[in-house]
Structure formats: structure tokens, C-alpha cells
Design an enzyme around this catalytic site. Sequence first.
Site, PDB file in Angstrom:
ATOM      1  N   GLU A 176      33.751  67.318  25.487  1.00 54.36           N
ATOM      2  CA  GLU A 176      33.524  66.090  24.786  1.00 54.36           C
ATOM      3  C   GLU A 176      31.685  65.841  24.689  1.00 54.36           C
ATOM      4  OE1 GLU A 176      35.697  62.601  25.900  1.00 54.36           O
ATOM      5  OE2 GLU A 176      36.383  64.133  27.548  1.00 54.36           O
ATOM      6  N   ARG A 193      40.457  72.621  38.809  1.00 51.44           N
ATOM      7  CA  ARG A 193      39.002  72.520  38.394  1.00 51.44           C
ATOM      8  C   ARG A 193      38.288  72.904  39.718  1.00 51.44           C
ATOM      9  NH1 ARG A 193      37.593  66.519  37.454  1.00 51.44           N
ATOM     10  NH2 ARG A 193      35.488  67.369  37.971  1.00 51.44           N
ATOM     11  N   LYS A 247      31.290  62.852  34.756  1.00 55.14           N
ATOM     12  CA  LYS A 247      29.918  62.233  33.985  1.00 55.14           C
ATOM     13  C   LYS A 247      29.596  61.219  33.707  1.00 55.14           C
ATOM     14  CE  LYS A 247      31.840  64.934  30.134  1.00 55.14           C
ATOM     15  NZ  LYS A 247      31.888  65.412  28.657  1.00 55.14           N
TER      16      LYS A 247
END
Length: 555
Positions: A36, A262, A272
Site C-alpha cells: 500500500e 511475518r 506503518k
Amino acid sequence: MNKPDATPPSHFLRQIVQADLDSGKHSSIVTRFPPEPNGYLHIGHAKSICLNFGLAKEFGGVCNLRFDDTNPAKEEQEYIDAIKADVEWLGFEWGGDVRYASDYFDQLHAWAIELIKAGKAYVCELTPEQAREYRGTLTEPGKNSPFRERSVDENLDQFQRMTAGEFADGAKVLRAKIDMAAPNMNLRDPIIYRIRHAHHHQTGDKWCVYPSYDFTHGQSDALEGITHSICTLEFEDHRPLYEWFLDQLPVPAHPRQYEFARLNLNYTVTSKRKLKQLVDEKHVDGWDDPRMSTLSAFRRRGYTPAAIREFCERIGVTRSDGVVDMGVLEFCIRDDLDANAPRAMCVLKPLKVTITNYPEGQTEELRLPRHPKQDMGERVLPFEREIYIDREDYMVDPPKGYKRLVPGGEVRLRGSYVIRADEAITDADGNIVELLCSYDPDTLGKNPEGRKVKGVIHWVPASSSVECEVRLYDRLFNTANPDKGEAGTTFLDNINPDSLQVLSGCRAEPSLAEATLDDRFQFEREGYFCVDSRDSKAGAMVFNRTVTLRDSWGG
């Protein structure tokens, strides 16, 4: 049969890809990296980049770079440019042109209309609060929306009016009609489209309705012919929805989603939202502040792409969540820089030394190797009457085991002579401002027979050394898990107040005057450093500490 060019350590995704190629399920593989564009990439993204691009490269396939740009309110061209730069810096190439989910907005919109016509989507007017109440819980089923049984014609009309911009943001959404009692919460009539009157960086003002991530992702994969849609474990519960959309629509391909754990790295945050908070509230100096966990920050700090790729390979790919110690990353950085960074000398806290028995006006050009093991040539180091050493390399009352200069003691200057401390000059406050020393002209590069000098210190010539600023960076957080603190605290309370120390008036050897942006060095006895890519300029050099020579955190 396609096989990797090398034989890297196996993991379950490599095994799946190889089995699919061996069985003929796929003749070649196509992966994708779909960030994104709402922030800068961090070290966690590096693992995904290395995995997706790495698998494609190993097995002779391609990896697409596709921006998941479905939320224009939080997206910026700056982030797109930074992400592309990070992927290229890591050493990877994407297949064809850069792609955007917005490239498929027309098709996604048409498919949404197909779902409405098939009675599998409806326009809902519940408020967000009401929608949460109707959704149910993990142990209780949800309730059908009162708008769920609208007719196809009414839903088509409502969706057309949403698309035309007749309603305010949040007034209505388009939802898939699946099962409000499904055990998987993602299947409880998820949102497909939201109203957002926002300018889009790719499509301008064409749209005021935007598809959800879940509706966009699988269909974009299908349109691109992705064979292995690889994502992190938090999307495992989304896989049934990913497949439901593919099953309902006339997509050209049916990709398979695979999940892996992850990367969680201690002493960092990789959210983020939190990284943006650090930037917006000026706890750091931008997304590329060398204390951040972003790839642009690592690049500015002097980390190497090869070291990060090695780190991602070393930690492996599994389906089990865990936390990787920062020391593993730092080891990979040191290992790469030890082999490839030229050596140099820089005095961080200069103390003037006058060699009283060295002839005034005389200069010798000493030649030192740029690397002790690699053939990188030599650098010239002038030796003269006045030099600088580090203040910590002279002590009047040293601790046990100290092997540097003491009153009347001797030490070897790196690549040069043995000197003896004869006298210390102090100011009115008793601070040492200069040492008067003498040198032994018979000790250049050797110890005369029967004479032992244990200490070796670094130095630079006074007249030709380069004045510079040195920034000593440390870990941004002083706890291994910044997100977990005492009640009432946040990750911001765990910021390390000593994460940056700025030293001005440092002195570097003359060869560093020719250093260029991003050059990396081992400053002997001090650590690994690089030229700061933002603030350095001719005549005003700034060096960032990349990593210490050894782990100073005790594990």
C-alpha cells in the site's frame, strides 16, 4: 523441469513452487509484491520482497510490483517513489511496468455490478456503529442487515447513485451477501465498496467509490495471472473470502494464496501507523532517519542490500510466529562490511599531540592498505610533527588492563611509529589540551629487538586531516518489545534518549576528503560508518555510524 540456479536452504514455499512446476500445474511462476503506498517500506517488507522476487528469480519466473492503491486519502506519490527505490536498491527487478490496483478499477466495478445482478451483493445504510453491532462476535453469530433483502433493481440504482457521487462519505456501502452466521468473521457480509470523495494519485477525480482490499486483491491477482499469492499469516483468515470472490466471478485465473510468518524484529516497531507517528510528531528526523526501521533509513545508515538479503535468507520462512533478535541483523551487516568496507582512521574526540623530537616542517607519506585482506589498493597518510589522537587514548590514572598512553608510557601509532607521552599541557581548569610526546625513529612498522609495545592507537595528521561531524546512532528503543510497557504507557515512552549522539569537530584522515555519498568505511577501533546521503557536502562531511565493531548490548 525448472530448478533454481543455486541451492539455497529449502522452506515450505520453495517446496510448493517446485512441486507445482514438477507436476505441470504451472509452466512458470508469477508472484507479486503488493504494498500500500501509504508509508515507507520497513524491514518486515524486506522479507516479503526477498521472498516474492527471490522465488521468481530462482525459478525463472517474474514478480510484479503492484501498488494496492484503494485508499487515496492516505496515499501519496512520495511513497510510491520511495517504494520503487527500495525494491531496486535491494537488487530486484519487477516484471513489465509498475502496476496499480487502480488499473483494474473499471473491471472491479463491473464485477461488483455482476454480484449485485446475481443477488450476491447489496447496498447497506447501517452506520459503522450499527454495522459492528450487527456483525456479532467470535462466539455469537451476526444479524442480517435490514437492507440485505433489497431487490436487485434497487441495489443497482443505489450503487449507480453511489458511483455518481450523490451520497456523502460513509452514507452507504456495497456489501457481499454471504453468511452473517459464518464462524469466519470475514465472511459476514464484508464491504466491497465505500464512498470516498477523494482525489486519487492515479485516476484523479474519476471515482468517488473505491473497492475494499479484500475485493481488490484476489481479482487483481487473477487479472495478472499470479500463480502463487504469498502474504503474511494475518491474511490466513481472509483466504476463504479471497477464494469466494474468485469462485463467484468470471476471472481469467484462479490464484492460490499462501501465508508465511511475518518478520518481527525486537527493539523496533514496524507498524506503518506508528512509524508515521514518529515522523509526524518529530520524534525522528523523517522516514529516512537512520534510527528508523524503514529501508530508506537503513540505506542512509549504511546498511547494504547484500546484508539485508542475507539476513532475510538466514532467518528463514516458516508459518510459526516468532521474534528475531536485532543482533542477527547487525551480525549480517558487520559480516558484509568487514569483507567489503575499506579501512580508514577518524578521531572522534581529538586531542592534539606534538611530537617534540620530530623535525618542524617535515612530512612523511606513509602508505597503508585500504583493507587488510582484500586488494583495494593503498591510501596515503602524511606523518608530521602535530597529530591528533582520541582523548580516551590517554589517561593519567588508567583502569587495569589499559593498553594505551599513560604518563611516561609508550604506544604504537597505527601503521607508524612508537611514541612516548612525556608531558600533558592543561588549561586553567585542569583539562588536558595537548600532549607533548617523543617518537622513536627506529620503530616505523616494527618493534626493535627486546622491546615490546602492546598498545596500538589510531591517529590523524593535524594539518591535512578533514574536519567532520560524526553521528553515533544506536537503537531507537531501549526495550526489546517497545509495544509492551507498563499500564498507561505507549511505545513512545520506550524511546531511547541516547539513540543519537552528534560529535562535531571530529578529524578524519585526508583520504576521506574524496569520499562520496553512501561510501562505507570501517573507522579503525570505532565501528563501521558511511557518508550521510542527505547532509554531507564538500567541505562539510557527515559520517553516520552504521554499526559498532561488536555487539555492545550484551545480547
